[in-house]
Enzyme design. Structure first.
Site, PDB file in Angstrom:
ATOM      1  N   GLU A  47       0.841  -1.202   0.000  1.00 39.12           N
ATOM      2  CA  GLU A  47       0.000   0.000   0.000  1.00 39.12           C
ATOM      3  C   GLU A  47       0.876   1.252   0.000  1.00 39.12           C
ATOM      4  O   GLU A  47       1.844   1.368   0.751  1.00 39.12           O
ATOM      5  CB  GLU A  47      -0.881  -0.041   1.250  1.00 39.12           C
ATOM      6  CG  GLU A  47      -1.841   1.100   1.420  1.00 39.12           C
ATOM      7  CD  GLU A  47      -2.776   0.877   2.612  1.00 39.12           C
ATOM      8  OE1 GLU A  47      -3.702   1.681   2.779  1.00 39.12           O
ATOM      9  OE2 GLU A  47      -2.580  -0.100   3.368  1.00 39.12           O
ATOM     10  N   GLY A  61      22.481   0.603  35.259  1.00 41.78           N
ATOM     11  CA  GLY A  61      22.603  -0.680  35.925  1.00 41.78           C
ATOM     12  C   GLY A  61      21.262  -1.347  36.119  1.00 41.78           C
ATOM     13  O   GLY A  61      21.188  -2.486  36.589  1.00 41.78           O
ATOM     14  N   LYS A  91      -9.009   2.886  -2.813  1.00 42.32           N
ATOM     15  CA  LYS A  91      -9.423   2.157  -1.615  1.00 42.32           C
ATOM     16  C   LYS A  91     -10.842   2.545  -1.214  1.00 42.32           C
ATOM     17  O   LYS A  91     -11.177   3.730  -1.142  1.00 42.32           O
ATOM     18  CB  LYS A  91      -8.434   2.486  -0.497  1.00 42.32           C
ATOM     19  CG  LYS A  91      -8.557   1.669   0.774  1.00 42.32           C
ATOM     20  CD  LYS A  91      -7.413   2.058   1.709  1.00 42.32           C
ATOM     21  CE  LYS A  91      -7.390   1.259   2.984  1.00 42.32           C
ATOM     22  NZ  LYS A  91      -6.243   1.641   3.855  1.00 42.32           N
ATOM     23  N   CYS A 133      -5.845  -3.261   1.592  1.00 44.95           N
ATOM     24  CA  CYS A 133      -5.819  -3.384   3.050  1.00 44.95           C
ATOM     25  C   CYS A 133      -7.194  -3.434   3.728  1.00 44.95           C
ATOM     26  O   CYS A 133      -7.795  -4.493   3.819  1.00 44.95           O
ATOM     27  CB  CYS A 133      -4.970  -2.274   3.653  1.00 44.95           C
ATOM     28  SG  CYS A 133      -4.274  -2.713   5.274  1.00 44.95           S
TER      29      CYS A 133
END
Length: 589
Positions: free
Chosen positions: A44, A319, A118, A154
């Site tokens: 896409e 640490g 789309k 999609c």
């Protein structure tokens, strides 16, 4: 039955780099052609990168996208691959309304032969396409080597009916779906189920190509699929890396259509492919859960550094487990030679934390420096007297200032080390340990931080390498070390309990009553919910980081900062509103 060799190019593009993206599409088309592919699918908006967001609202950007697609078609032909059909995503505009559209183009013989816009524009979670784009109306069916190939994009696959149903009615022999589907934990199984279901509804195989790479807070994981109409997985691409996924298909010959509403047809080529012996396609198995989270974060971090022009990163290594994991991720992403770890001990920093930071640097192989901040803190306090939480936060802010100064001086990207659990409850100091341009653990809860650290060490041992994270860092109680004998659990519940509540409240949007029904302690729920609600203003100022969950802080979750809604208490009343002028979280001044 006619045959077709379909290549899905799951590639890593960059938003706005149209020239670079076009060059990559040409290169992968050449690879596909060399492999004998007849049809090549790209993700896409591969021409522009994905997601383009409000760039699509600029006429100059849309024009550049249109021109790039036309140039791409001609250049593919000039490269000698004009007989290959290419389907690629780009940004176009509606001919009548002049509004941008999320489109796919069919390229062949040096020309753009077909265009599909789309239909379904997602407007949930991280997606904002309904505001930007105008939806399309018609299905595109391209006849390729005598086979009708329908095209969709999609979200068109995620919605019932629409292009999938029309593809079935149009008699498509193959449904080609181009995607920019972001990674989430366990989404690979959801995608596979969806594609199998839609293939049955379309009555034909689906070729589902997905993007790869990091784009700001999104990570695309590839995992491209070809699934037959009966649900059989014919091929599956790898996760988190570029690849050409090639599948040989036996497909029905195209039939002469009657009149059809909502279908546009283009003929690319009628001549069937000469018969060939199909090859066995690869079916890659998805990574195990913690392994794929690690791969997603590494890819997101690598691409953020690379695409934004950085070569190195700097990290405050205390640490503790969070900075240790971030340093390990950074070394995996960009190489230890590009990582600088800075230890910034205060008067409250324990010797074992200093030793663990040094051990981490030795194990990972990154450059390690130490600057004591106590003199800087003392000088500040001698001028501006601060006490309590304000004094604690000053230490974090001196560290943040030091780190950002080094980043500015030496050109590093600063990585923030806070995790999702801390971000949720505001357990970090603004302009202190929250400083940074990118936050690899932004969507990683504390319990998963430990899981990732143990997995990374076990993976190193499996490969015969030295585990990167010191065991003492993993096993010791977490502490900010801003006052004597401090631990996180002085002010927070155990992280396994906290993370369970946060999953319900943040990701599940569950209210107090639902959480009590789930068995959580009421007083604990009230405390955590209050911390989460009060910390919204902090989260708005936090660095971007890779999304791995269903609902990440940032684009996924949008809540007002000025907000007097509080979850109802047992009595049915509301908790008193917070006076934002005078009341602040316990960890922030």
């Amino acid at each position: 039955m006619p045959q077709l060799r379909v290549a899905m190019a799951q590639i890593d593009t960059t938003v706005g780099d149209l020239d670079g993206n076009v060059a990559a599409i040409r290169e992968w088309t050449a690879r596909a052609a060399a492999d004998g592919a007849h049809l090549v699918l790209f993700p896409e908006t591969a021409v522009t990168g994905y997601p383009v967001e409000d760039l699509a609202l600029r006429r100059s950007f849309v024009t550049a996208s249109q021109q790039a697609v036309g140039r791409l078609a001609a250049e593919i032909a000039d490269d000698g691959h004009g007989d290959v059909t290419v389907v690629v995503g780009y940004v176009d505009q509606h001919e009548e309304r002049g509004r941008p559209q999320n489109c796919a183009a069919v390229l062949h013989g040096g020309r753009v032969l077909g265009r599909y816009a789309k239909h379904h524009l997602p407007n949930y979670g991280v997606f904002d396409e309904h505001r930007i784009f105008t939806p399309g109306d018609d299905l595109l069916v391209a006849r390729v080597r005598g086979i009708d190939v329908a095209v969709a994009i999609c979200e068109d696959l995620w919605q019932d009916g629409g292009p999938v149903q029309t593809a079935d009615e149009a008699g498509a022999g193959l449904l080609a779906v181009i995607n920019g589907s972001p990674y989430e934990r366990n989404k690979d199984d959801v995608r596979l189920d969806l594609v199998a279901r839609r293939a049955a509804e379309a009555g034909c195989p689906i070729a589902y190509v997905n993007a790869v790479g990091g784009q700001d807070e999104l990570v695309f994981d590839g995992d491209s699929l070809v699934v037959a109409a009966d649900g059989t997985v014919l091929s599956r691409g790898p996760q988190f890396r570029e690849a050409l996924v090639v599948t040989d298909l036996d497909l029905p010959a195209a039939q002469t259509p009657g009149w059809e509403e909502g279908v546009q047809r283009v003929t690319v080529s009628e001549e069937p492919v000469p018969a060939f012996t199909p090859r066995v396609s690869e079916v890659h198995e998805p990574l195990p859960d913690v392994a794929d989270v690690h791969a997603a974060i590494v890819l997101g971090l690598r691409d953020y550094v690379r695409k934004n022009g950085f070569r190195s990163v700097v990290i405050a290594v205390s640490g503790g487990i969070d900075s240790a994991l971030v340093a390990s991720l950074a070394c995996d992403a960009i190489g230890a030679e590009n990582v600088v770890g800075i230890s910034l001990p205060s008067g409250y920093s324990s010797q074992h934390s200093r030793d663990d930071a040094q051990d981490l640097a030795t194990r990972c192989g990154f450059e390690y420096r130490q600057y004591a901040i106590a003199p800087m803190v003392d000088a500040f306090l001698a001028t501006v007297p601060l006490h309590g939480v304000a004094e604690e936060n000053l230490q974090a802010r001196v560290r943040g200032t030091t780190l950002m100064g080094l980043a500015n001086q030496e050109g590093h990207l600063t990585l923030a080390t806070s995790n999702k659990s801390e971000l949720a409850v505001g357990y970090s100091t603004l302009y202190g340990d929250s400083v940074g341009g990118y936050a690899p653990l932004k969507d990683v809860p504390k319990t998963l931080v430990w899981d990732l650290s143990r997995w990374r060490n076990a993976e190193a041992a499996r490969r015969g390498e030295q585990p990167p994270i010191p065991e003492n860092t993993i096993s010791k109680p977490p502490s900010a070390e801003l006052r004597p004998d401090q631990t996180d659990q002085d002010s927070l519940p155990p992280y396994e309990v906290l993370d369970a509540i946060l999953e319900d409240y943040v990701e599940g949007d569950r209210g107090r009553a639902d959480m009590l029904a789930a068995g959580f302690d009421g007083a604990l729920v009230d405390s955590v919910v209050t911390l989460v609600d009060r910390a919204e203003w902090k989260r708005r100022q936090f660095a971007p980081g890779p999304k791995i969950s269903f609902k990440a802080f940032g684009r996924d979750r949008r809540l007002p900062i000025t907000n007097r809604w509080r979850e109802p208490q047992a009595s049915g009343s509301l908790t008193p509103p917070v006076d934002v002028k005078t009341d602040a979280p316990a960890t922030e001044g």
